[in-house]
Design a protein around this motif. Sequence first.
Motif, PDB file in Angstrom:
ATOM      1  N   MET A   1      23.499 -20.605  44.270  1.00  0.00           N
ATOM      2  CA  MET A   1      22.656 -19.720  43.490  1.00  0.00           C
ATOM      3  C   MET A   1      21.357 -19.471  44.246  1.00  0.00           C
ATOM      4  SD  MET A   1      20.967 -22.131  40.543  1.00  0.00           S
ATOM      5  CE  MET A   1      19.700 -20.892  40.288  1.00  0.00           C
ATOM      6  N   ASP A   2      20.820 -18.241  44.094  1.00  0.00           N
ATOM      7  CA  ASP A   2      19.576 -17.854  44.745  1.00  0.00           C
ATOM      8  C   ASP A   2      18.413 -18.042  43.781  1.00  0.00           C
ATOM      9  OD1 ASP A   2      20.731 -16.849  47.220  1.00  0.00           O
ATOM     10  OD2 ASP A   2      21.568 -15.250  45.982  1.00  0.00           O
ATOM     11  N   LEU A   3      17.293 -18.519  44.309  1.00  0.00           N
ATOM     12  CA  LEU A   3      16.063 -18.620  43.541  1.00  0.00           C
ATOM     13  C   LEU A   3      15.124 -17.496  43.961  1.00  0.00           C
ATOM     14  CD1 LEU A   3      15.492 -22.498  43.661  1.00  0.00           C
ATOM     15  CD2 LEU A   3      16.434 -21.131  41.789  1.00  0.00           C
ATOM     16  N   PRO A   4      14.213 -17.079  43.094  1.00  0.00           N
ATOM     17  CA  PRO A   4      13.315 -15.961  43.436  1.00  0.00           C
ATOM     18  C   PRO A   4      12.545 -16.170  44.728  1.00  0.00           C
ATOM     19  CG  PRO A   4      13.182 -16.452  41.096  1.00  0.00           C
ATOM     20  CD  PRO A   4      14.031 -17.534  41.710  1.00  0.00           C
ATOM     21  N   SER A   5      12.287 -17.416  45.089  1.00  0.00           N
ATOM     22  CA  SER A   5      11.536 -17.702  46.312  1.00  0.00           C
ATOM     23  C   SER A   5      12.328 -17.416  47.575  1.00  0.00           C
ATOM     24  CB  SER A   5      11.118 -19.176  46.320  1.00  0.00           C
ATOM     25  OG  SER A   5      12.278 -20.009  46.373  1.00  0.00           O
ATOM     26  N   GLY A   6      13.640 -17.203  47.444  1.00  0.00           N
ATOM     27  CA  GLY A   6      14.502 -17.042  48.607  1.00  0.00           C
ATOM     28  C   GLY A   6      15.327 -18.276  48.886  1.00  0.00           C
ATOM     29  N   ALA A   7      15.059 -19.362  48.175  1.00  0.00           N
ATOM     30  CA  ALA A   7      15.840 -20.587  48.346  1.00  0.00           C
ATOM     31  C   ALA A   7      17.257 -20.385  47.816  1.00  0.00           C
ATOM     32  CB  ALA A   7      15.170 -21.742  47.613  1.00  0.00           C
ATOM     33  N   VAL A   8      18.175 -21.161  48.376  1.00  0.00           N
ATOM     34  CA  VAL A   8      19.564 -21.141  47.932  1.00  0.00           C
ATOM     35  C   VAL A   8      20.001 -22.586  47.717  1.00  0.00           C
ATOM     36  CG1 VAL A   8      21.931 -20.494  48.485  1.00  0.00           C
ATOM     37  CG2 VAL A   8      20.052 -19.030  49.218  1.00  0.00           C
ATOM     38  N   VAL A   9      20.517 -22.878  46.520  1.00  0.00           N
ATOM     39  CA  VAL A   9      20.977 -24.232  46.199  1.00  0.00           C
ATOM     40  C   VAL A   9      22.340 -24.140  45.544  1.00  0.00           C
ATOM     41  CG1 VAL A   9      18.636 -25.146  45.942  1.00  0.00           C
ATOM     42  CG2 VAL A   9      19.821 -24.208  43.950  1.00  0.00           C
ATOM     43  N   GLY A  10      23.017 -25.281  45.442  1.00  0.00           N
ATOM     44  CA  GLY A  10      24.351 -25.321  44.873  1.00  0.00           C
ATOM     45  C   GLY A  10      24.333 -25.681  43.394  1.00  0.00           C
ATOM     46  N   LEU A  11      25.506 -25.572  42.783  1.00  0.00           N
ATOM     47  CA  LEU A  11      25.635 -25.901  41.366  1.00  0.00           C
ATOM     48  C   LEU A  11      25.353 -27.374  41.109  1.00  0.00           C
ATOM     49  CD1 LEU A  11      28.783 -23.806  40.401  1.00  0.00           C
ATOM     50  CD2 LEU A  11      26.376 -23.253  39.995  1.00  0.00           C
ATOM     51  N   SER A  12      25.718 -28.234  42.070  1.00  0.00           N
ATOM     52  CA  SER A  12      25.443 -29.657  41.876  1.00  0.00           C
ATOM     53  C   SER A  12      23.945 -29.924  41.876  1.00  0.00           C
ATOM     54  CB  SER A  12      26.127 -30.483  42.965  1.00  0.00           C
ATOM     55  OG  SER A  12      25.652 -30.127  44.251  1.00  0.00           O
ATOM     56  N   PHE A  13      23.181 -29.123  42.627  1.00  0.00           N
ATOM     57  CA  PHE A  13      21.726 -29.246  42.611  1.00  0.00           C
ATOM     58  C   PHE A  13      21.196 -28.884  41.231  1.00  0.00           C
ATOM     59  CE2 PHE A  13      17.359 -28.033  43.399  1.00  0.00           C
ATOM     60  CZ  PHE A  13      16.937 -28.860  44.427  1.00  0.00           C
ATOM     61  N   ALA A  14      21.716 -27.781  40.674  1.00  0.00           N
ATOM     62  CA  ALA A  14      21.311 -27.377  39.325  1.00  0.00           C
ATOM     63  C   ALA A  14      21.687 -28.440  38.302  1.00  0.00           C
ATOM     64  CB  ALA A  14      21.944 -26.036  38.966  1.00  0.00           C
ATOM     65  N   ALA A  15      22.859 -29.067  38.476  1.00  0.00           N
ATOM     66  CA  ALA A  15      23.279 -30.122  37.557  1.00  0.00           C
ATOM     67  C   ALA A  15      22.320 -31.305  37.618  1.00  0.00           C
ATOM     68  CB  ALA A  15      24.700 -30.566  37.884  1.00  0.00           C
ATOM     69  N   GLY A  16      21.879 -31.653  38.822  1.00  0.00           N
ATOM     70  CA  GLY A  16      20.918 -32.743  38.956  1.00  0.00           C
ATOM     71  C   GLY A  16      19.603 -32.421  38.276  1.00  0.00           C
TER      72      GLY A  16
END
Length: 595
Positions: A1-16
């Motif tokens: 998933m993309d964040l407005p800042s331009g960062a990209v993280v995974g679903l497991s990151f969101a779960a954490g």
Amino acid sequence: MDLPSGAVVGLSFAAGVGSALVITRLHRRRRHRTPATGPDLARSEPPPSPTIRRLRRVDLGREASRPDPQQPPDEPTRLHLFPLPSSGRIVLGVRDDQEITVPIGGLVVGLKGPGGIATARALLLTLLMHAGDHDVEIIIPRSDATQVLALNPDQVDELTQYARALHVTADLSAALRLLESERIHRARLLDTAPDNQDLAAVRQADPTEPLPHLVLLATSAPEQQRRLETVTVAASDYDIAIITLGEHPAGPTVNLDNAAQVTSSTGAGSDIWDGLRLFHVEQQDADQVLELIRSAHGAPEPEPESQPAAQTTTAARSPVSVARSAPPAPQAAQASGHRPVHLQVLGHPTVRVDSQILETGIRGKGRELLTYLAVHAEGASRDAIVAALWPDVDHKHAVMRFHALLHETRQTLKRATGRIDENFIVRTADRYGIDPELISVDLWRFHTALHEASQADRDQDQAVLLQEAVDIYQGHLAAEASYEQAYEWIEPERETLRRQAVEALIHLAILYERHEPERALTILERARSLDRYAEETYQHIMTLQAKLGRPDAVRRTYRLLETSLEDLAVDPSEETQQLLWRLLHPRGRSQTGQH
């Protein structure tokens, strides 16, 4: 998933992040103390920061899309210790829209280029959020911790007090010394293990042996090249990961552009990195996630401020007083009179017409709209409504959905009541709200009862009104049986109302404890059932049990608290421990000093 800042993280990151947010709220509930003046209607649960809120929304959506969605995590029966169990694997990034997951043990890579630090930051935060029950340990020199996390040395030291998985060393040499010692220890365990067991089998055979996945994250240094090469050999056998900032002396090195796309890779085993876009986190997002990690590990938070109390001659009345002088006008109008529609939002959102549940016509989104307007009794603007109900839909289409839903909901209520000339949801200036003359709302009656309790002169009247309020509270705000209709925007509101209900029960018990102690105990047990993490409730129960001459019951209540707090990996506070001792040793009070 993309964040407005331009960062990209995974679903497991969101779960954490989602789990960390839940447990942060549990710590707030654990520490909360009811004001001496009574339920505080002016104090609200602090909303999550923008990045945390977005990640939480993705986490809820991920759970809702599962074939067997679990219980919504505001009641965390699915949680044990924060953070989540690591499972021994980590998601690196995406290739062809597929997440690439690798074992932590044996992960060897050097990160170079403009995206190197942001990628290292994402890996570090992911590991911190997925290091449950001491199964991951991150070893990082102090200078690298300050660079990757953009913290000063004092902030790094403070973080390590709470993030147990983070081990900060003075420099790379000290980090390698620690890693070398652990490598020798693990080699000896494997040499003596029966049947050529690997480290996972050794760990399973003896769970008491601390054998976390070890991760070294450090800047590569030429003078330490040979030692780095040595600890890299057979890293997977010893469950070790070696991630360097800069060229890796004994493994692949990847060059990353600003978007953390691998532009080139060198060294043995570099083919796995080709075409990979690594997850990466910008500093502004990392600051918010780090603060959440701290609070989820029990770090104290700034005490939220109540809104200024309105002037009232009864504001200081004891034992019950609320900070707000009066509920909003729509809530006050609910005190009397028949209305054709009743909206219940405390518990499962339900619409009744002339006492009959309206089974069809109002879809899940319609119930969410009504719940949102019930929470915002003073009304809400169109833009605020669409931002809450359709946060991931572009504004134009969200507005179209809102007007279609508004029309559908109105029409359903018109047909069900036969009042075709009424709107039920009215617009005043630029705000939409529930018509209080046509729809009664349990939430409004709850707040009205609390307010009237604050204005009552006699204890008996206060007790009647507090009892009315807690009787209205039939469940947590918009409580759902699954994730399918979990409303992300509602979580802070739900926490606020839970707190108000518990505070009301505690003060009701105070009114009864002198003359009807058994009734007071029953009331306190209900408070505990609404929030099993609030130490204050256990303290009240223990104190009352001791007054009734029930030391065994005092011990049982304390053990119940210990069991609940195991979810958070904390013990009862020193205050509660001292209370237990005083209650069980009343003759020894003078020897322990004044508390």
